[in-house]
Design a protein around this motif. Structure first.
Motif, mmCIF file in Angstrom:
data_model
loop_
_atom_site.group_PDB
_atom_site.id
_atom_site.type_symbol
_atom_site.label_atom_id
_atom_site.label_comp_id
_atom_site.label_asym_id
_atom_site.label_seq_id
_atom_site.Cartn_x
_atom_site.Cartn_y
_atom_site.Cartn_z
ATOM 1 N N LEU A 119 0.191 -0.599 -18.319
ATOM 2 C CA LEU A 119 1.114 -1.535 -18.899
ATOM 3 C C LEU A 119 2.662 -0.844 -19.053
ATOM 4 C CD1 LEU A 119 -0.853 -3.825 -21.025
ATOM 5 C CD2 LEU A 119 -0.035 -4.450 -19.051
ATOM 6 N N SER A 120 2.470 0.263 -19.766
ATOM 7 C CA SER A 120 3.896 1.007 -19.982
ATOM 8 C C SER A 120 4.423 1.157 -18.568
ATOM 9 C CB SER A 120 3.697 2.192 -20.881
ATOM 10 O OG SER A 120 3.220 2.124 -22.286
ATOM 11 N N ASP A 121 3.636 1.664 -17.575
ATOM 12 C CA ASP A 121 4.114 2.324 -16.486
ATOM 13 C C ASP A 121 4.669 0.913 -15.721
ATOM 14 O OD1 ASP A 121 3.500 4.925 -16.573
ATOM 15 O OD2 ASP A 121 2.098 4.681 -15.108
ATOM 16 N N ALA A 122 4.034 -0.020 -15.789
ATOM 17 C CA ALA A 122 4.205 -1.475 -15.069
ATOM 18 C C ALA A 122 5.761 -1.885 -15.825
ATOM 19 C CB ALA A 122 3.391 -2.531 -15.411
ATOM 20 N N PHE A 138 0.803 -1.067 0.094
ATOM 21 C CA PHE A 138 -0.084 -0.014 -0.140
ATOM 22 C C PHE A 138 0.706 1.252 -0.070
ATOM 23 C CE2 PHE A 138 -3.294 -2.986 1.439
ATOM 24 C CZ PHE A 138 -4.350 -2.779 0.683
ATOM 25 N N THR A 139 2.189 1.045 0.358
ATOM 26 C CA THR A 139 2.977 2.222 0.498
ATOM 27 C C THR A 139 3.342 2.507 -0.978
ATOM 28 O OG1 THR A 139 3.863 1.872 2.575
ATOM 29 C CG2 THR A 139 5.151 3.262 1.055
ATOM 30 N N GLY A 140 3.695 1.460 -1.713
ATOM 31 C CA GLY A 140 4.010 1.620 -3.290
ATOM 32 C C GLY A 140 2.939 2.137 -3.952
ATOM 33 N N MET A 141 1.469 1.709 -3.466
ATOM 34 C CA MET A 141 0.324 2.269 -4.522
ATOM 35 C C MET A 141 0.196 3.687 -4.070
ATOM 36 S SD MET A 141 -3.548 0.866 -4.021
ATOM 37 C CE MET A 141 -3.334 -0.361 -4.790
ATOM 38 N N ALA A 142 0.426 3.925 -2.714
ATOM 39 C CA ALA A 142 0.120 5.580 -2.357
ATOM 40 C C ALA A 142 1.260 6.355 -3.218
ATOM 41 C CB ALA A 142 0.164 5.633 -1.094
ATOM 42 N N GLY A 170 2.530 -2.629 -5.511
ATOM 43 C CA GLY A 170 1.687 -1.779 -5.242
ATOM 44 C C GLY A 170 1.591 -0.666 -6.073
ATOM 45 N N ALA A 171 2.793 -0.045 -6.795
ATOM 46 C CA ALA A 171 2.951 1.108 -7.522
ATOM 47 C C ALA A 171 2.073 0.927 -8.878
ATOM 48 C CB ALA A 171 4.203 1.596 -7.745
#
Length: 211
Positions: A44-47, A5-9, A150-151
């Motif tokens: 997908l590019s971001d991934a 969740f830190t990565g997501m935030a 998460g990101a």
């Protein structure tokens, strides 16, 4: 899960800011053209970029100092062209009416090619994903993969929400004046980002003021 969740935030905090990618996704969402394909292309590019950054590709720019100016020049040139195209659309009433569904869909290949160019030729995207997120992930030794997951999840969540949520604003932008204003705003965003890319060079060659 706290690292997830830190990565997501963290990822959402970097992505949500207004930029070329978001403006393009919003525009396609309002038009209702290839909405899911565009959102998934950005996510997908971001991934791929986030994965590369967490895997250590962020050090590549330090080893290849010529890479940054090349990316800046290519990104600025593309954004200037895209901004000019948006400005042209803002000045043409026929193009503005396409938001109401009266115009034909642009070819999927052309839309995705533009989306990929906006993403991969934009140094800000590389900075946010490869460099910043890659560097932050090192704060969680042994859990870097969870941070990256998460990101990446945040990127998918944001782009799909932005693309499909734009449909709620479609009645507003069915008015030609509102659509022209959006196109004009997109042109300004693109040119502002392009200016930020080349400003370090301009500042470096500008003559110093006399004492």
């Amino acid at each position: 899960m706290s690292v997830f969740f830190t990565g997501m935030a963290t990822g959402l905090g970097l992505i949500v800011a207004i930029g070329a990618q978001n403006a393009f996704v919003l525009r396609q969402g309002l038009r209702g053209q290839h909405v899911t394909a565009v959102a998934l292309t950005c996510a997908l590019s971001d991934a791929l970029l986030i994965g590369a950054g967490v895997a250590g590709a962020g050090a590549l720019t330090a080893r290849l100092p010529w890479l940054d100016p090349v990316m800046r020049a290519a990104g600025a040139a593309f954004l200037i062209w895209y901004g000019a195209r948006s400005l042209r659309s803002a000045l043409r009433s026929d193009a503005a009416l396409e938001v109401a569904g009266q115009g034909p869909d642009a070819p999927l290949g052309a839309v995705l090619a533009t989306c990929l160019a906006i993403t991969w030729l934009n140094p800000h995207v590389w900075l946010d994903t490869v460099v910043l997120l890659g560097a932050i992930s090192t704060q969680y030794p042994g859990a870097e993969a969870w941070f990256a997951a998460g990101a990446i999840s945040g990127s998918f969540l944001f782009f799909l929400t932005l693309a499909h949520g734009a449909a709620w604003l479609r009645p507003v932008f069915a008015r030609p004046r509102a659509w022209r204003r959006l196109e004009f705003a997109i042109a300004l965003v693109m040119w502002a980002i392009a200016a930020s890319l080349v400003w370090p060079w301009v500042a470096a060659i500008a003559p110093s003021p006399r004492p």
